[in-house]
Scaffold this active site. Sequence first.
Site, PDB file in Angstrom:
ATOM      1  N   GLU A 293       0.886  -1.179   0.000  1.00  0.00           N
ATOM      2  CA  GLU A 293       0.000   0.000   0.000  1.00  0.00           C
ATOM      3  C   GLU A 293       0.909   1.209   0.000  1.00  0.00           C
ATOM      4  O   GLU A 293       1.755   1.343   0.884  1.00  0.00           O
ATOM      5  CB  GLU A 293      -0.911  -0.011   1.233  1.00  0.00           C
ATOM      6  CG  GLU A 293      -1.901  -1.166   1.245  1.00  0.00           C
ATOM      7  CD  GLU A 293      -2.817  -1.196   0.030  1.00  0.00           C
ATOM      8  OE1 GLU A 293      -3.073  -0.126  -0.559  1.00  0.00           O
ATOM      9  OE2 GLU A 293      -3.255  -2.285  -0.354  1.00  0.00           O
ATOM     10  N   CYS A 327      -1.588   8.813   4.305  1.00  0.00           N
ATOM     11  CA  CYS A 327      -1.647   8.456   2.886  1.00  0.00           C
ATOM     12  C   CYS A 327      -2.991   8.871   2.307  1.00  0.00           C
ATOM     13  O   CYS A 327      -3.117   9.125   1.120  1.00  0.00           O
ATOM     14  CB  CYS A 327      -1.443   6.969   2.724  1.00  0.00           C
ATOM     15  SG  CYS A 327      -2.532   6.030   3.794  1.00  0.00           S
TER      16      CYS A 327
HETATM   17  P1  NAD Z   1       9.046   5.207   3.022  1.00  0.00           P
HETATM   18  O1  NAD Z   1       8.784   4.587   1.710  1.00  0.00           O
HETATM   19  O2  NAD Z   1      10.114   6.223   3.125  1.00  0.00           O
HETATM   20  O3  NAD Z   1       9.425   4.075   4.106  1.00  0.00           O
HETATM   21  C1  NAD Z   1       8.661   2.884   4.252  1.00  0.00           C
HETATM   22  C2  NAD Z   1       9.593   1.755   4.675  1.00  0.00           C
HETATM   23  O4  NAD Z   1      10.515   1.506   3.620  1.00  0.00           O
HETATM   24  C3  NAD Z   1      10.425   2.090   5.906  1.00  0.00           C
HETATM   25  O5  NAD Z   1      10.585   0.932   6.669  1.00  0.00           O
HETATM   26  C4  NAD Z   1      11.731   2.544   5.325  1.00  0.00           C
HETATM   27  O6  NAD Z   1      12.792   2.327   6.192  1.00  0.00           O
HETATM   28  C5  NAD Z   1      11.847   1.680   4.091  1.00  0.00           C
HETATM   29  N1  NAD Z   1      12.630   2.301   3.025  1.00  0.00           N
HETATM   30  C6  NAD Z   1      12.615   3.594   2.648  1.00  0.00           C
HETATM   31  N2  NAD Z   1      13.459   3.793   1.620  1.00  0.00           N
HETATM   32  C7  NAD Z   1      14.012   2.588   1.331  1.00  0.00           C
HETATM   33  C8  NAD Z   1      14.945   2.148   0.381  1.00  0.00           C
HETATM   34  N3  NAD Z   1      15.493   2.984  -0.491  1.00  0.00           N
HETATM   35  N4  NAD Z   1      15.275   0.845   0.382  1.00  0.00           N
HETATM   36  C9  NAD Z   1      14.722  -0.010   1.251  1.00  0.00           C
HETATM   37  N5  NAD Z   1      13.824   0.360   2.188  1.00  0.00           N
HETATM   38  C10 NAD Z   1      13.477   1.645   2.234  1.00  0.00           C
HETATM   39  O7  NAD Z   1       7.648   5.765   3.544  1.00  0.00           O
HETATM   40  P2  NAD Z   1       7.360   6.650   4.835  1.00  0.00           P
HETATM   41  O8  NAD Z   1       7.906   8.010   4.623  1.00  0.00           O
HETATM   42  O9  NAD Z   1       7.709   5.939   6.075  1.00  0.00           O
HETATM   43  O10 NAD Z   1       5.767   6.719   4.769  1.00  0.00           O
HETATM   44  C11 NAD Z   1       5.097   7.625   3.960  1.00  0.00           C
HETATM   45  C12 NAD Z   1       4.628   6.996   2.687  1.00  0.00           C
HETATM   46  O11 NAD Z   1       3.825   5.857   2.981  1.00  0.00           O
HETATM   47  C13 NAD Z   1       3.736   7.919   1.878  1.00  0.00           C
HETATM   48  O12 NAD Z   1       4.037   7.785   0.514  1.00  0.00           O
HETATM   49  C14 NAD Z   1       2.335   7.400   2.192  1.00  0.00           C
HETATM   50  O13 NAD Z   1       1.378   7.715   1.210  1.00  0.00           O
HETATM   51  C15 NAD Z   1       2.578   5.946   2.316  1.00  0.00           C
HETATM   52  N6  NAD Z   1       1.539   5.281   3.109  1.00  0.00           N
HETATM   53  C16 NAD Z   1       0.600   4.561   2.444  1.00  0.00           C
HETATM   54  C17 NAD Z   1      -0.419   3.954   3.157  1.00  0.00           C
HETATM   55  C18 NAD Z   1      -1.474   3.148   2.448  1.00  0.00           C
HETATM   56  O14 NAD Z   1      -2.201   2.422   3.100  1.00  0.00           O
HETATM   57  N7  NAD Z   1      -1.589   3.256   1.127  1.00  0.00           N
HETATM   58  C19 NAD Z   1      -0.473   4.088   4.544  1.00  0.00           C
HETATM   59  C20 NAD Z   1       0.523   4.826   5.185  1.00  0.00           C
HETATM   60  C21 NAD Z   1       1.534   5.417   4.455  1.00  0.00           C
END
Ligand code: NAD
Length: 543
Positions: A293, A327
Amino acid sequence: MHDAIVSVPEPINETVRGYAPGSPERAAVKAALKQIEGEVIEIPCVVGGARIHTGVIKDVVMPHRHQHVIARYHAATPEVAEQAIRAALVARKEWSAMRWEARAAVLLRAAELLAGTWRARLNASTMHGQSKTAHQAEIDSACELIDFWRFNVAFAQQLYTQQPKSSPGVWNMTELRPLEGFIFALTPFNFTAIAGNLPTAPALMGNTVVWKPAETQVLAAWDIVRILEEAGMPAGVINFIPGLPHGSTNLLLDHPALAGIHFTGSTDVFRMMWRRVAENIDKYATYPRLVGETGGKDFILAHPSADPAALATAIVRGGFEYQGQKCSAASRVYVPRSVWGAMKDQLVDTTQSLKMGDVSDFTNFMGAVIKQTAFDKHSAAIAEARETRGMEIIAGGETKGDTGWFVRPTLITTEDPMVRHMREEFFGPIVTLHVYPDEAWTETLALVDRTSPYALTGAIFARDRAAIVEATTALRDAAGNFYINDKPTGAVVGQQPFGGARASGTDDKAGSAMNLLRFTAARTIKETFLSPTDYRYAFLDAP
Ligand code: NAD
């Protein structure tokens, strides 16, 4: 207990507590906030039940007082990630063979612990660690996570109960096996409930998990680890590896036993992992299930028949609660000129009046954004709007990052409905509005549908039923969660299963049977009571 067909407790959504002055919940959470402010706890990795202190120390700070360190965690190293995979594969043997009611009982007990003794602590960790107000923490880290744990158990029972027909002399059955291998759960910073759900939903279905929380959510994530331990989650079922360097995630993605990814976060990261899995496809023992998601560019569209006051309230709550870091947060709004005239002043005045600051001051409606890079991104988007012809900042626009990362709730109008601010996710308290001529309703429906690659949430405001029907049809693919006369945030487990398609994810609806099903591999068993003993069929007989 083996010889019984049991029913699970009927799940009921956890009641949201009010935190009014003088209430016991307010006193409890204030005490827990004070405790967090006065300590710097040390958080290890947990692999196979053992605490691992890697010595690679990272700070956890309060976003609203970013000089104040409230915890230090030991970041996972590649070696620890490898140990975590091994521990998950070892634990899988017993956990996957355990009766499902026993696995369910662990989560039901965790839900009770969280509803009771752990509630104030987890809410306080979410408040100070992620800068949520008491209300935003309560609906997330208490109620939503309790609901995930209780409702998922009931959904699992529904899934296990679905069985194929049998015919005379034959008994058919389907069992939902856990996936063969380990699940890699990666969770975002913005919801403690999601951090708790992503590793536990696959675990409920008999899988074992390696869990990497977001670097900015480690404090509350650590509380979840401790709640699960207290609930009796066996060692190795969920292995906790905070702070694994992003470059090292390939170590998990490249492993032949990767059976699934349970991800919530940004679209780019999910796509990167999907690509990696695709490149590795010949290596795996099974096709990994990819459940993700991701981002959103969530809309509110008003029809000329919309109630202006209801629309203004939805924009404020849907756009600015938790600093727009949901999100599902509304970030692009389409308002017909006639309605705009009736609501602009109210919307601007309300937005200007929103109080922002330290979340331990309960009079604040908003806290700080999560980190420096988020603050910089929002500041840049505001500066860009200020310099772009046809755009106007009509409320907010100020940022202040010295003590905490504070971005004032900002309303921007744009003449061009295709500007970056209407297409891209900023994940902050910035709402861009496009005012359209009343007679352009049908064209605006098409515009809303095609403006952004995302399709997570969307809301329409109208009193005219024909317009509601038209919009519901025209925007069928534009949002996985579609709201009529309500803000596009605040989905409740069991009531509005959550998730979106297009660039927003695989739409597997967290907190639903659909999601749990993805972490299972069905096995069909046919038993014939009297097996044929002659290969010849009747048609072979001579006339
Ligand atoms: P993010 O993508 O930065 O991080 C999510 C996870 O991925 C974390 O555990 C992070 O450590 C890891 N991560 C980040 N970059 C990485 C990389 N290059 N390689 C490997 N792992 C990596 O997201 P965030 O800032 O924590 O959350 C915000 C985002 O999440 C927004 O885009 C939001 O829309 C989305 N979100 C979506 C939902 C949904 O249900 N659709 C719900 C909540 C948040």
